[in-house]
Design a protein around this motif. Structure first.
Motif, short mmCIF file in Angstrom:
data_model
loop_
_atom_site.label_atom_id
_atom_site.label_comp_id
_atom_site.label_asym_id
_atom_site.label_seq_id
_atom_site.Cartn_x
_atom_site.Cartn_y
_atom_site.Cartn_z
N GLU A 1 0.72 -1.19 0.68
CA GLU A 1 -0.10 0.19 -0.02
C GLU A 1 1.25 1.31 0.49
O GLU A 1 0.35 2.35 -0.35
N ASN A 2 2.39 0.89 1.07
CA ASN A 2 2.58 2.58 0.71
C ASN A 2 3.63 2.50 -0.63
O ASN A 2 3.93 3.88 -0.62
N VAL A 3 3.89 1.53 -0.62
CA VAL A 3 4.66 1.18 -2.21
C VAL A 3 3.68 2.32 -3.58
O VAL A 3 4.21 3.08 -4.20
N ARG A 4 2.50 2.08 -3.52
CA ARG A 4 1.18 2.00 -4.08
C ARG A 4 1.08 3.34 -4.41
O ARG A 4 0.91 4.59 -5.01
N THR A 5 0.99 4.27 -3.30
CA THR A 5 0.85 5.84 -2.52
C THR A 5 2.66 6.50 -3.07
O THR A 5 2.34 7.35 -2.84
N ALA A 6 3.37 5.72 -3.41
CA ALA A 6 4.50 6.37 -2.92
C ALA A 6 4.89 7.16 -4.59
O ALA A 6 4.23 6.87 -5.08
N SER A 7 5.55 8.12 -4.63
CA SER A 7 6.35 9.68 -5.41
C SER A 7 6.34 8.51 -6.83
O SER A 7 7.65 7.60 -5.52
N SER A 8 6.85 8.86 -7.76
CA SER A 8 7.99 8.30 -8.83
C SER A 8 8.77 8.73 -8.27
O SER A 8 9.96 7.96 -8.09
N ARG A 9 9.33 10.15 -8.05
CA ARG A 9 10.65 10.02 -6.88
C ARG A 9 11.12 9.33 -6.11
O ARG A 9 12.50 8.88 -5.84
N GLU A 10 9.65 9.35 -5.13
CA GLU A 10 10.42 8.43 -3.83
C GLU A 10 10.63 6.98 -4.37
O GLU A 10 11.96 6.57 -3.93
N LEU A 11 9.70 6.41 -5.34
CA LEU A 11 10.79 4.99 -5.71
C LEU A 11 11.97 4.77 -6.50
O LEU A 11 13.10 3.87 -6.25
N GLN A 12 12.37 6.00 -6.99
CA GLN A 12 13.39 6.07 -7.74
C GLN A 12 14.59 5.65 -6.85
O GLN A 12 15.62 6.30 -7.48
N ARG A 13 14.61 6.26 -5.34
CA ARG A 13 15.00 6.26 -4.71
C ARG A 13 15.82 4.92 -4.08
O ARG A 13 16.93 4.91 -3.31
N VAL A 14 14.57 3.99 -4.88
CA VAL A 14 15.64 2.17 -4.31
C VAL A 14 16.47 1.78 -5.32
O VAL A 14 15.98 2.21 -6.12
N ASP A 15 17.36 1.37 -5.37
CA ASP A 15 18.37 0.97 -6.15
C ASP A 15 17.57 -0.23 -6.50
O ASP A 15 17.21 -0.89 -6.21
N GLY A 16 18.31 0.20 -8.32
CA GLY A 16 17.56 -1.35 -9.24
C GLY A 16 16.05 -0.29 -9.87
O GLY A 16 15.10 -0.92 -10.34
N VAL A 17 15.37 1.17 -9.16
CA VAL A 17 13.92 1.45 -10.14
C VAL A 17 14.51 2.56 -10.57
O VAL A 17 14.98 3.09 -9.67
N GLY A 18 14.36 2.56 -11.78
CA GLY A 18 14.63 4.01 -12.70
C GLY A 18 13.42 4.72 -13.00
O GLY A 18 11.98 3.36 -12.65
N GLU A 19 13.74 5.23 -13.61
CA GLU A 19 12.52 6.30 -14.33
C GLU A 19 11.65 5.19 -14.42
O GLU A 19 10.62 5.71 -14.27
N LYS A 20 11.90 4.63 -15.60
CA LYS A 20 10.87 3.38 -16.29
C LYS A 20 10.15 2.74 -15.83
O LYS A 20 9.10 2.25 -15.54
#
Length: 628
Positions: free
Chosen positions: A600-619
């Motif tokens: 649920e928290n992944v779902r509500t995270a912004s794109s910028r927050e997601l990209q701070r996780v190693d292995g997650v790029g913009e695409k």
């Protein structure tokens, strides 16, 4: 010892001098163990003997339960100890005995039985391990397993001190003969072969599709019995043939594994039939233990200094129940026999007094252990240091005494087990069960349990404590009973825990400690009374600097840490909708869940927050946002 073929024998009578002499006359002149039992079949005393007949006969003079060995040492047997053994004989109604193959096995079996039955007239080392046995159950298709508490009717071999070796041997036995290792419950409920069958460890007699002939299975069981009785070739020969075949096929890794198993199998009976082996080589004393003992009332403390290559590496203290009248020599003898269960023997043992047991001294001599009571020099100084450690009051013991006084318990709290539950809204529910002995964590006794998924803290705690209680009552948990249970929570969690204790019939006191106000919740009718789950509670508001409060806080915090750690592991391993997102592999999924805590928290995270996780790029971040 083979309990299946050499069953324990019992004589019924009221014990007096004449009765002891009559029973002794019917005992074999062989090594083994004997037990004095009360009229309620409670074990009063366990002893070992090189000659059962001669040893039990020595009790007829009522001058001491180990009169034979004491006379061999030139010691007089009189005073409080002789009077105590006289009372034990008068209280006894029966004598049990069991013959063993060797004197060493008699010594090990005695330590096992003292650990299991805790006889009131024996010196008993607290919170120590018993020796493992190999058991073949009394079943249509017998199960083989390693246990410290064999089922009734089982054929038992051992005891053994090298648990790693016997585990290797049992695996080799199962691979050779396909004996099952599962519980009877799992055996009865299976509808297809399990992983053990796929690995070649079990012939899977539980399911019809394997078409296992019972007569052939029983023949294999008999071959395994012959192996443990000394016919090494029944397992070694097939292993050697398979090893040679693997080597010829250039499957060298398999051949090496088989070689190691063959070495363990051949070593099992390769040292005079004894169950103990030792890896010391040469005559030099590289490892030395120094023991000092202090007696105080019906308790004893043994301090051990451990040195290797002349350097003092470790110090520890151990408490023993020592019936009134025991000598320091008998305490040392009991400690040595019980402490070195599943521990390697040192090259030398230095003692503050002579161990009062000729059989023990003979065993140590056979094992190549030098036993000395030094009078002068550096060794005597080390013994003096051990004695000082034994006589020193232990701050952690003071904590246990203070806690017992504060809660109204009858005896010092030495062993505490803490319980906590962790979950995410009813998912990945786990429970922790940690143990502390004399104020320190006993990590080898930690346990964890995956629980049924339920968003109910009280039900989860009830299930966790019931699991521990049932195992203790049924003898399936080889840990000693604690002096106190500590529940992480308040009245509701304590209610649930006491409900589980009452349902299982496990008589152990329980209290709770919540994090919010750091107040201890205990039954108003005394913490030592677990029965009755709906009574009133009292809340102890102890000072912040109270040592006994600090003790409970350490246990509570460790139970919480252990539960959360296991929960996070399970949570990371569960299948989630993230598995279906392109570009998200197992490691990235774990990193996302660790970073955000839930899908649920992944779902509500912004794109910028997601990209701070190693292995997650913009695409990948865009794909996550779209899919979730």
């Amino acid at each position: 010892m083979t309990q299946g073929s050499n069953p324990t024998t019992r004589y019924n009578a009221s014990m007096d001098t004449e009765a002891v002499l009559n029973r002794a006359g019917n005992l074999p002149a062989e090594p083994g163990i004997y037990q004095f039992l009360g009229d309620d079949e409670r074990v009063l005393y366990v002893g070992k003997a090189v000659d059962l007949r001669d040893r039990v006969r020595s009790y007829a003079d009522h001058r001491g339960g180990e009169a034979a060995s004491s006379r061999a040492n030139g010691e007089a047997v009189s005073g409080p100890r002789g009077e105590r053994i006289g009372r034990m004989i008068a209280e006894a109604a029966e004598i049990d005995f069991a013959v063993t193959d060797t004197e060493t096995q008699a010594l090990l079996l005695e330590a096992n039985l003292i650990k299991r039955h805790r006889p009131r007239y024996n010196v008993r080392l607290k919170d120590d391990k018993s020796y493992p046995l190999v058991a073949l159950t009394d079943h249509e298709y017998p199960r083989i397993g390693i246990t410290r508490d064999p089922e009734e009717g089982a054929t038992v071999f051992g005891p053994f001190t090298d648990k790693g070796r016997i585990e290797t041997v049992v695996k080799a036995v199962r691979e050779t003969y396909g004996l099952r290792g599962c519980s009877d419950h799992k055996f009865a409920s299976r509808d297809r072969p399990c992983l053990d069958h796929d690995m070649g460890l079990c012939s899977a007699p539980c399911v019809p599709e394997t078409d296992v002939d019972r007569a052939a299975y029983v023949a294999d069981v008999e071959a395994v019995e012959r192996f443990f009785e000394g016919e090494t070739g029944t397992v070694a020969d097939p292993l050697r043939r398979e090893m040679e075949s693997a080597a010829a096929d250039q499957n060298f890794e398999r051949a090496a594994n088989l070689r190691d198993r063959l070495d363990a199998v051949e070593a099992l009976h390769g040292e005079g039939g004894d169950a103990v082996s030792d890896a010391r080589e040469g005559g030099e004393e590289h490892v030395v233990d120094v023991l000092g003992v202090a007696l105080e009332g019906d308790a004893a403390t043994v301090a051990r200094l451990h040195s290797e290559d002349g350097k003092l590496l470790d110090r520890d203290r151990h408490t023993l129940d020592a019936p009134d009248g025991e000598r320091t020599g008998s305490v040392l003898a009991a400690f040595i026999a019980q402490f070195y269960a599943e521990r390697p023997l040192p090259d030398a043992i230095l003692c503050s007094d002579h161990p009062d047991d000729a059989d023990l001294r003979a065993w140590l001599d056979r094992e190549g252990v030098a036993l000395r009571v030094p009078g002068t020099g550096r060794e005597a100084s080390l013994v003096d240091l051990a004695l000082k450690n034994a006589r020193q009051r232990d701050r952690r013991s003071d904590e246990g005494r203070a806690l017992a006084d504060a809660l109204g318990l009858d005896s010092t709290v030495e062993r505490i087990e803490g319980f906590d539950v962790s979950h995410s809204q009813g998912r990945s529910v786990v429970g922790s069960n940690v143990a502390f002995v004399d104020g320190d964590p006993e990590k080898s006794d930690y346990r964890r349990k995956k629980l049924p998924e339920a968003n109910d803290d009280y039900a989860n705690m009830r299930a966790l404590v019931r699991w521990r209680a049932d195992r203790a009552v049924e003898g399936r948990d080889d840990r000693p009973d604690p002096d106190l249970l500590l529940i992480d929570g308040g009245e509701g969690q304590l209610d649930a825990a006491r409900d589980a204790l009452a349902a299982a019939g496990w008589d152990v006191p329980a209290v709770a400690l919540a994090k919010a106000e750091e107040r201890v919740v205990a039954p108003a009718d005394g913490a030592a009374t677990p029965a009755g789950v709906s009574g009133r509670y009292v809340s102890h508001d102890w000072p912040d600097d109270a040592t006994h409060l600090h003790l409970l806080q350490r246990v509570r915090d460790e139970a919480h840490r252990f539960a959360v750690q296991y929960h996070e592991t399970l949570r990371d391993d569960v299948s989630t909708v993230l598995d279906d997102v392109p570009g998200i592999g197992p490691q990235t999924r774990k990193r996302l869940l660790r970073r955000f805590g839930s899908v649920e928290n992944v779902r509500t995270a912004s794109s910028r927050e997601l990209q701070r996780v190693d292995g997650v790029g913009e695409k990948t971040a865009a794909t996550l946002t779209e899919r979730l």
